[in-house]
Each structure stands twice: as C-alpha cells, then as structure tokens.
Scaffold this motif. Sequence first.
Motif, PDB file in Angstrom:
ATOM      1  N   LEU A 118       0.823  -1.218   0.000  1.00  0.00           N
ATOM      2  CA  LEU A 118       0.000   0.000   0.000  1.00  0.00           C
ATOM      3  C   LEU A 118       0.855   1.265   0.000  1.00  0.00           C
ATOM      4  N   HIS A 119       1.959   1.231   0.708  1.00  0.00           N
ATOM      5  CA  HIS A 119       2.791   2.432   0.792  1.00  0.00           C
ATOM      6  C   HIS A 119       3.660   2.614  -0.451  1.00  0.00           C
ATOM      7  N   HIS A 120       4.381   1.573  -0.831  1.00  0.00           N
ATOM      8  CA  HIS A 120       5.383   1.714  -1.896  1.00  0.00           C
ATOM      9  C   HIS A 120       4.842   1.481  -3.299  1.00  0.00           C
ATOM     10  N   SER A 125      -0.221   7.207   2.001  1.00  0.00           N
ATOM     11  CA  SER A 125       0.535   7.690   3.157  1.00  0.00           C
ATOM     12  C   SER A 125       0.268   6.766   4.340  1.00  0.00           C
ATOM     13  N   VAL A 126       1.067   6.936   5.385  1.00  0.00           N
ATOM     14  CA  VAL A 126       0.880   6.138   6.598  1.00  0.00           C
ATOM     15  C   VAL A 126      -0.524   6.340   7.150  1.00  0.00           C
ATOM     16  N   ALA A 127      -0.979   7.591   7.196  1.00  0.00           N
ATOM     17  CA  ALA A 127      -2.322   7.885   7.715  1.00  0.00           C
ATOM     18  C   ALA A 127      -3.400   7.239   6.848  1.00  0.00           C
ATOM     19  N   GLU A 128      -3.241   7.263   5.532  1.00  0.00           N
ATOM     20  CA  GLU A 128      -4.227   6.658   4.634  1.00  0.00           C
ATOM     21  C   GLU A 128      -4.270   5.132   4.824  1.00  0.00           C
ATOM     22  N   ILE A 129      -3.090   4.541   5.000  1.00  0.00           N
ATOM     23  CA  ILE A 129      -3.042   3.090   5.223  1.00  0.00           C
ATOM     24  C   ILE A 129      -3.726   2.748   6.538  1.00  0.00           C
ATOM     25  N   ILE A 133      -6.918   0.166   6.721  1.00  0.00           N
ATOM     26  CA  ILE A 133      -6.886  -1.163   7.340  1.00  0.00           C
ATOM     27  C   ILE A 133      -7.383  -1.157   8.777  1.00  0.00           C
ATOM     28  N   GLY A 134      -7.684   0.022   9.289  1.00  0.00           N
ATOM     29  CA  GLY A 134      -8.283   0.109  10.614  1.00  0.00           C
ATOM     30  C   GLY A 134      -7.320  -0.120  11.754  1.00  0.00           C
ATOM     31  N   THR A 135      -6.150   0.476  11.683  1.00  0.00           N
ATOM     32  CA  THR A 135      -5.171   0.362  12.765  1.00  0.00           C
ATOM     33  C   THR A 135      -4.530   1.726  12.984  1.00  0.00           C
ATOM     34  N   SER A 136      -3.655   1.827  13.952  1.00  0.00           N
ATOM     35  CA  SER A 136      -3.028   3.123  14.251  1.00  0.00           C
ATOM     36  C   SER A 136      -1.874   3.398  13.295  1.00  0.00           C
TER      37      SER A 136
END
Length: 170
Positions: A118-120, A125-129, A133-136
């Motif tokens: 998802l990132h690469h 972005s980290v926030a979008e991921i 996926i429903g995690t911090s």
Amino acid sequence: MRNAEEFDDFYAGSSRRVLGQVYAMVGNRAEAEDAVAEAYLRAWDRWSRVRECESPEGWVRRVAYRIAVSAWRKAANRLRAHRRDVTDDHVDPINPDHVALVQALRQISADQRRVVVLHHLVGLSVAEIAAEIGTSANTVKTWLARGRRALAEHLTSNEQYVMGGRGRDA
C-alpha cells in the motif's frame, strides 16, 4: 385482440424473408436468428407505431441488422480486450527483479506485506493506510519498518537470483 392477429399475420408473412436477408447481410445464421427474434420482439412491443411505418418489414430488418452489428461489435471488443491483455502479458518479459520482489514479499508476514504494498506500490501515506486497514499510524510505521528490513534480508539473500542468475561479478 386485433393487434395480436395483425402482428401474427405480419410475422408469418415476413419472418422467413427477413431472416434470409439478415443472414445474407451478417453471414452467420445463428446470429441472424437471434437478431431477427429480438427485432420482432421489439416490433411487437412497439406494434402500434411500427405498423404505421411505411414498411414494417423494413423496420424489423433494419433493427435486426443493427442488433446483429451491435452484438458483433461487442464480441469484437471483448476479443480485442482479451488479446490486448494476453499481448500485454507477453510483450513485457518477466523481469528478474520483479520475480525476486514478489518472492520476497511472499516471505514476510501478511500485515507487513500489505502495508509495504500500500505504501510503496499504491502510494498511500501512513495515515491513509491506517484508515484503510483500521489500525493506528504507529502500527503501520512499525509494520513498514519491519517489512522493509525483512524484504532487504530476503532480497540480499536472493541477490544472485535478482542479478538474473549471473551473480555479482558477472
């Protein structure tokens, strides 16, 4: 009931002729039969208007031909799309780096693999991921760091494979 009898007479008197004409135009009897059947169905649905046409038979023949051509176009487009997909698969040779990356991704945990992709590859972005996926965000960062580290280890251990089987000094 007069309309049904009138339409039945029209159908009985013209359907074989229209089928022969459409068959001659499209060159495939099964396609012509399907198109003519659909055209007569449409004529029945619109019989009050079609019977007022200068040539109801011409109306049915024109509609049947258009239906046949439309079906042919859809089939040709599907075939082109299929060939394009198949051609695309064969035009691009398999890149050894891509194969090594896929193999390395398969060797890391599913959570790490998901966030790395998802990132690469997707570019999230980290926030979008984290939202997807429903995690911090911190969990995503941890999985990314661990996933990158694991990938690096797997890719380094497969370096000869990554280099196309020639090794580093080739």
